[in-house]
Design a protein around this motif. Structure first.
Motif, PDB file in Angstrom:
ATOM      1  N   ALA A 146       0.815  -1.221   0.000  1.00 50.41           N
ATOM      2  CA  ALA A 146       0.000   0.000   0.000  1.00 50.41           C
ATOM      3  C   ALA A 146       0.846   1.269   0.000  1.00 50.41           C
ATOM      4  CB  ALA A 146      -0.919  -0.002   1.224  1.00 50.41           C
ATOM      5  N   GLY A 147       2.126   1.146   0.334  1.00 51.96           N
ATOM      6  CA  GLY A 147       2.965   2.349   0.426  1.00 51.96           C
ATOM      7  C   GLY A 147       3.567   2.791  -0.888  1.00 51.96           C
ATOM      8  N   ILE A 148       3.575   1.911  -1.888  1.00 50.21           N
ATOM      9  CA  ILE A 148       4.190   2.225  -3.180  1.00 50.21           C
ATOM     10  C   ILE A 148       3.154   2.849  -4.089  1.00 50.21           C
ATOM     11  CG2 ILE A 148       5.348   1.314  -5.218  1.00 50.21           C
ATOM     12  CD1 ILE A 148       7.106   1.090  -2.848  1.00 50.21           C
ATOM     13  N   ASN A 149       3.435   4.069  -4.551  1.00 45.11           N
ATOM     14  CA  ASN A 149       2.490   4.790  -5.397  1.00 45.11           C
ATOM     15  C   ASN A 149       3.180   5.192  -6.696  1.00 45.11           C
ATOM     16  OD1 ASN A 149       0.329   6.236  -6.372  1.00 45.11           O
ATOM     17  ND2 ASN A 149       0.768   8.058  -5.150  1.00 45.11           N
ATOM     18  N   GLY A 150       3.149   4.304  -7.672  1.00 47.81           N
ATOM     19  CA  GLY A 150       3.680   4.634  -8.989  1.00 47.81           C
ATOM     20  C   GLY A 150       5.108   4.181  -9.227  1.00 47.81           C
ATOM     21  N   ASP A 151       5.519   4.294 -10.506  1.00 46.83           N
ATOM     22  CA  ASP A 151       6.821   3.800 -10.941  1.00 46.83           C
ATOM     23  C   ASP A 151       7.989   4.496 -10.242  1.00 46.83           C
ATOM     24  OD1 ASP A 151       5.965   1.856 -12.625  1.00 46.83           O
ATOM     25  OD2 ASP A 151       6.009   3.081 -14.437  1.00 46.83           O
ATOM     26  N   ALA A 152       7.910   5.814 -10.085  1.00 44.19           N
ATOM     27  CA  ALA A 152       9.043   6.555  -9.518  1.00 44.19           C
ATOM     28  C   ALA A 152       9.375   6.067  -8.111  1.00 44.19           C
ATOM     29  CB  ALA A 152       8.756   8.054  -9.516  1.00 44.19           C
ATOM     30  N   GLN A 153       8.351   5.841  -7.279  1.00 46.44           N
ATOM     31  CA  GLN A 153       8.590   5.349  -5.917  1.00 46.44           C
ATOM     32  C   GLN A 153       9.112   3.918  -5.938  1.00 46.44           C
ATOM     33  OE1 GLN A 153       5.205   5.892  -3.346  1.00 46.44           O
ATOM     34  NE2 GLN A 153       5.354   8.127  -3.356  1.00 46.44           N
ATOM     35  N   ARG A 154       8.559   3.110  -6.843  1.00 50.43           N
ATOM     36  CA  ARG A 154       9.036   1.728  -6.950  1.00 50.43           C
ATOM     37  C   ARG A 154      10.519   1.700  -7.316  1.00 50.43           C
ATOM     38  NH1 ARG A 154       9.495  -1.113 -11.436  1.00 50.43           N
ATOM     39  NH2 ARG A 154       8.058   0.205 -12.617  1.00 50.43           N
ATOM     40  N   ILE A 155      10.900   2.556  -8.239  1.00 51.46           N
ATOM     41  CA  ILE A 155      12.300   2.602  -8.672  1.00 51.46           C
ATOM     42  C   ILE A 155      13.205   3.070  -7.542  1.00 51.46           C
ATOM     43  CG2 ILE A 155      13.892   3.800 -10.238  1.00 51.46           C
ATOM     44  CD1 ILE A 155      11.458   3.797 -12.265  1.00 51.46           C
ATOM     45  N   GLU A 156      12.778   4.112  -6.811  1.00 56.73           N
ATOM     46  CA  GLU A 156      13.581   4.588  -5.690  1.00 56.73           C
ATOM     47  C   GLU A 156      13.755   3.495  -4.642  1.00 56.73           C
ATOM     48  OE1 GLU A 156      13.494   8.052  -2.221  1.00 56.73           O
ATOM     49  OE2 GLU A 156      12.426   8.387  -4.099  1.00 56.73           O
ATOM     50  N   GLN A 157      12.704   2.709  -4.428  1.00 55.92           N
ATOM     51  CA  GLN A 157      12.764   1.606  -3.462  1.00 55.92           C
ATOM     52  C   GLN A 157      13.814   0.584  -3.876  1.00 55.92           C
ATOM     53  OE1 GLN A 157      10.603   1.687  -0.822  1.00 55.92           O
ATOM     54  NE2 GLN A 157      11.395  -0.184   0.113  1.00 55.92           N
ATOM     55  N   ILE A 158      13.818   0.238  -5.168  1.00 55.02           N
ATOM     56  CA  ILE A 158      14.799  -0.732  -5.672  1.00 55.02           C
ATOM     57  C   ILE A 158      16.211  -0.182  -5.542  1.00 55.02           C
ATOM     58  CG2 ILE A 158      15.597  -1.962  -7.738  1.00 55.02           C
ATOM     59  CD1 ILE A 158      12.658  -1.934  -8.715  1.00 55.02           C
ATOM     60  N   VAL A 159      16.373   1.112  -5.857  1.00 53.97           N
ATOM     61  CA  VAL A 159      17.716   1.698  -5.954  1.00 53.97           C
ATOM     62  C   VAL A 159      18.435   1.729  -4.606  1.00 53.97           C
ATOM     63  CG1 VAL A 159      18.988   3.825  -6.461  1.00 53.97           C
ATOM     64  CG2 VAL A 159      17.252   3.022  -8.043  1.00 53.97           C
ATOM     65  N   TRP A 160      17.737   2.066  -3.516  1.00 52.03           N
ATOM     66  CA  TRP A 160      18.472   2.138  -2.242  1.00 52.03           C
ATOM     67  C   TRP A 160      18.940   0.752  -1.791  1.00 52.03           C
ATOM     68  CZ3 TRP A 160      17.164  -0.497   2.109  1.00 52.03           C
ATOM     69  CH2 TRP A 160      15.826  -0.753   2.412  1.00 52.03           C
ATOM     70  N   MET A 161      18.163  -0.275  -2.138  1.00 51.29           N
ATOM     71  CA  MET A 161      18.588  -1.627  -1.791  1.00 51.29           C
ATOM     72  C   MET A 161      19.785  -2.065  -2.646  1.00 51.29           C
ATOM     73  SD  MET A 161      15.050  -3.659  -0.932  1.00 51.29           S
ATOM     74  CE  MET A 161      13.888  -2.784  -1.950  1.00 51.29           C
ATOM     75  N   LEU A 162      19.726  -1.767  -3.931  1.00 55.63           N
ATOM     76  CA  LEU A 162      20.857  -2.093  -4.808  1.00 55.63           C
ATOM     77  C   LEU A 162      22.113  -1.351  -4.363  1.00 55.63           C
ATOM     78  CD1 LEU A 162      19.110  -2.045  -8.308  1.00 55.63           C
ATOM     79  CD2 LEU A 162      19.991  -4.049  -7.104  1.00 55.63           C
ATOM     80  N   PHE A 163      21.944  -0.089  -3.970  1.00 58.40           N
ATOM     81  CA  PHE A 163      23.092   0.692  -3.511  1.00 58.40           C
ATOM     82  C   PHE A 163      23.764   0.034  -2.313  1.00 58.40           C
ATOM     83  CE2 PHE A 163      25.031   3.868  -0.759  1.00 58.40           C
ATOM     84  CZ  PHE A 163      25.847   4.577  -1.637  1.00 58.40           C
ATOM     85  N   LEU A 164      22.966  -0.335  -1.318  1.00 56.43           N
ATOM     86  CA  LEU A 164      23.540  -0.956  -0.121  1.00 56.43           C
ATOM     87  C   LEU A 164      24.194  -2.295  -0.427  1.00 56.43           C
ATOM     88  CD1 LEU A 164      21.012  -0.271   2.798  1.00 56.43           C
ATOM     89  CD2 LEU A 164      23.354   0.565   2.587  1.00 56.43           C
ATOM     90  N   LYS A 165      23.584  -3.056  -1.315  1.00 54.21           N
ATOM     91  CA  LYS A 165      24.157  -4.359  -1.676  1.00 54.21           C
ATOM     92  C   LYS A 165      25.478  -4.171  -2.433  1.00 54.21           C
ATOM     93  CE  LYS A 165      23.073  -8.734  -3.993  1.00 54.21           C
ATOM     94  NZ  LYS A 165      23.827  -9.543  -3.014  1.00 54.21           N
ATOM     95  N   ILE A 166      25.489  -3.235  -3.364  1.00 48.59           N
ATOM     96  CA  ILE A 166      26.724  -2.952  -4.111  1.00 48.59           C
ATOM     97  C   ILE A 166      27.799  -2.424  -3.166  1.00 48.59           C
ATOM     98  CG2 ILE A 166      27.742  -1.456  -5.889  1.00 48.59           C
ATOM     99  CD1 ILE A 166      24.846  -1.484  -7.161  1.00 48.59           C
ATOM    100  N   PHE A 167      27.415  -1.498  -2.287  1.00 54.66           N
ATOM    101  CA  PHE A 167      28.386  -0.901  -1.372  1.00 54.66           C
ATOM    102  C   PHE A 167      28.972  -1.964  -0.442  1.00 54.66           C
ATOM    103  CE2 PHE A 167      30.308   2.068   1.516  1.00 54.66           C
ATOM    104  CZ  PHE A 167      30.532   3.197   0.741  1.00 54.66           C
ATOM    105  N   ASP A 168      28.150  -2.940  -0.044  1.00 56.97           N
ATOM    106  CA  ASP A 168      28.632  -4.026   0.805  1.00 56.97           C
ATOM    107  C   ASP A 168      29.695  -4.851   0.070  1.00 56.97           C
ATOM    108  OD1 ASP A 168      28.396  -5.609   3.293  1.00 56.97           O
ATOM    109  OD2 ASP A 168      27.683  -7.167   1.927  1.00 56.97           O
ATOM    110  N   THR A 169      29.456  -5.098  -1.224  1.00 54.43           N
ATOM    111  CA  THR A 169      30.443  -5.822  -2.042  1.00 54.43           C
ATOM    112  C   THR A 169      31.745  -5.039  -2.123  1.00 54.43           C
ATOM    113  OG1 THR A 169      28.666  -6.791  -3.372  1.00 54.43           O
ATOM    114  CG2 THR A 169      30.879  -6.823  -4.322  1.00 54.43           C
ATOM    115  N   LYS A 170      31.621  -3.726  -2.329  1.00 53.02           N
ATOM    116  CA  LYS A 170      32.810  -2.860  -2.406  1.00 53.02           C
ATOM    117  C   LYS A 170      33.561  -2.846  -1.073  1.00 53.02           C
ATOM    118  CE  LYS A 170      32.716  -0.917  -6.546  1.00 53.02           C
ATOM    119  NZ  LYS A 170      33.883  -0.891  -7.436  1.00 53.02           N
TER     120      LYS A 170
END
Length: 487
Positions: free
Chosen positions: A18-42
């Motif tokens: 219910a908290g996701i409203n549209g593509d832009a929010q969905r994309i932002e949600q994906i991006v912060w998780m990818l960032f943390l996962k990538i940063f952990d690898t680095k």
């Protein structure tokens, strides 16, 4: 997991929240998780250095809270993520703080967790965990994920303004041909399309000779500015995947600097941009520009900045709407300075639909150089070549399902160093442009107009299509009847 299935899996889960409203929010949600996962690898790589100091607090390292599929979930996970965001936004920094730690703070300063279900959030995290950034081939495959996210972003309302189609960024960079060590800049870089194209172009040209020291030189020479948080986050994330650990991409307004105060250290060799157009800037921003160039139009102000910040011997490629070509007033003043002080040698006229569905405004790519030796009192531009980019055969326009392709620019590339007039290209003298009050909106004089058939021919084709459709319907109906009878 294929790229298509990866993105679809994420979409399917997030649509339930219910908290996701549209593509832009969905994309932002994906991006912060990818960032943390990538940063952990680095960070796992950086830990091997003797002088390593913790960047992300240990409890917030992706591998310590997210990588276990059976880890925390529900309200416990939501509370944990809320605390993590708060702490990462409030990281204390000073002049001695590691630039990588500052990067984390800046990333989370305007990033949000929109999901309201901790159970669904755990499902999304588990899908993200299927990407293995320790594997270089998987890391490279993320480019496909990234491109898919950007294409979704292009359809996400006004968010589409941050994305320039990859075929255009690659073409512009190839024509500008930046070299290792040259400063490359985009002052409204969005998701970093031009900068990523520049990184890949330089590394490709260096080939097997590219070293760790070269990577440091490359990282120091790529410069961007982006005002909006979501595209800024996307840009940082993809640059890290291209091994630029501390990208020089400021989260700021690219018009905030006074152009009259630039010194030699601010000048750059290559500028590639698609500045936002149709926007409006406040009065205080206009004061950063000389009186004759003051306007509310953001694209015009960015163009002025480009002219003031380009080094002698520098090259620039910029995407601009048709309105810049024929516009008067401040636009005339800008074009006069452009032709007086720079060599405006090429204008690529792009057809409608290149930026669909975000906008159908017709755009152009202007290429100009700053000479090393300008003769006082003479205009630098002598002639301007125009090239009208044609639609592929059978196309009437571009669309989301039929976008512009890289292969189409082979026409321009083959023509670039051996210029002749053709059905697509023509040359106009600077004196003709100046005599027409600097109007650059020149129509193709060599275009062969499509010869129209007699009306009966089109009617015959229409009836033929109708008959074919009827035949297909009858065939489908017969097959369905057989299926229903079990035959």
């Amino acid at each position: 997991m294929s790229i298509g299935n990866f993105i679809k899996s994420l979409q399917d889960v997030m649509r339930k929240d219910a908290g996701i409203n549209g593509d832009a929010q969905r994309i932002e949600q994906i991006v912060w998780m990818l960032f943390l996962k990538i940063f952990d690898t680095k960070e796992a790589e950086w830990e091997l250095d003797d002088d390593y100091k913790e960047i992300v607090p240990k409890e917030y390292r992706w591998s310590n809270w997210a990588s276990n599929e059976a880890g925390i979930t529900g309200d416990e996970l939501l509370n944990f993520v809320e605390g993590m965001f708060k702490d990462l936004k409030n990281i204390e920094v000073n002049e001695n703080t590691d630039s990588r730690k500052i990067l984390v703070k800046e990333f989370f300063s305007d990033t949000h967790n929109y999901m309201k279900s901790g159970t669904l959030l755990r499902e999304v995290i588990n899908i993200v965990n299927k990407l293995d950034f320790d594997d270089y081939s998987e890391r490279h495959a993320f480019n496909d994920v990234y491109e898919t996210i950007l294409k979704d972003l292009q359809s996400a309302g006004n968010a589409g303004e941050y994305y320039t189609p990859r075929p255009i960024t690659d073409f512009v960079i190839e024509m500008l041909n930046p070299k290792l060590g040259e400063k490359v800049a985009d002052f409204a870089c969005g998701t970093g399309g031009f900068l990523i194209s520049a990184i890949e172009h330089i590394r490709k040209n260096e080939g097997d000779n590219f070293t760790i020291d070269d990577l440091k030189i490359l990282g120091d020479s790529i410069n961007g500015i982006e005002k909006k948080p979501l595209p800024h986050s996307l840009c940082l994330t993809n640059m890290m995947l291209h091994d630029l650990d501390t990208p020089n991409v400021k989260h700021d307004n690219g018009l905030i600097d006074n152009v009259r105060e630039f010194d030699n250290s601010d000048l750059v060799d290559v500028i590639a941009m698609n500045p936002p157009f149709g926007g409006s800037e406040e009065e205080g921003i206009k004061l950063n520009f000389p009186m004759e160039f003051r306007t509310s139009e953001t694209a015009d102000l960015f163009f002025v900045r480009m002219m003031y910040q380009l080094k002698e011997g520098g090259r620039c490629g910029v995407v601009l709407p048709d309105g810049f070509l024929f516009g008067e007033g401040v636009k005339t003043s800008i074009k006069k300075k452009l032709m007086d002080d720079f060599d405006l040698h090429t204008i690529i006229r792009l057809p409608n639909g290149v930026f669909a569905p975000y906008t159908n405004i017709t755009t152009n790519i202007l290429f100009f150089d700053k000479p090393k030796d300008k003769i006082e009192g003479e205009s630098v531009t002598k002639d301007i070549w125009f090239f009208e980019h044609p639609y592929p055969k059978g196309y009437k326009t571009y669309s989301k399902t039929k976008p512009i392709r890289s292969s189409e620019f082979e026409l321009e590339k083959n023509w670039w160093n051996n210029r002749e007039e053709s059905e697509n290209s023509w040359k106009v003298s600077a004196s003709e442009i100046i005599g027409n009050n600097y109007n650059l909106d020149r129509k193709n004089p060599n275009k062969i107009e499509e010869e129209l058939e007699r009306p009966e021919v089109y009617l015959e084709k229409y009836n033929q299509n109708i008959n074919e459709i009827k035949a297909i319907k009858e065939k489908l109906k017969s097959e369905l009847e057989l299926l229903l009878r079990g035959e």
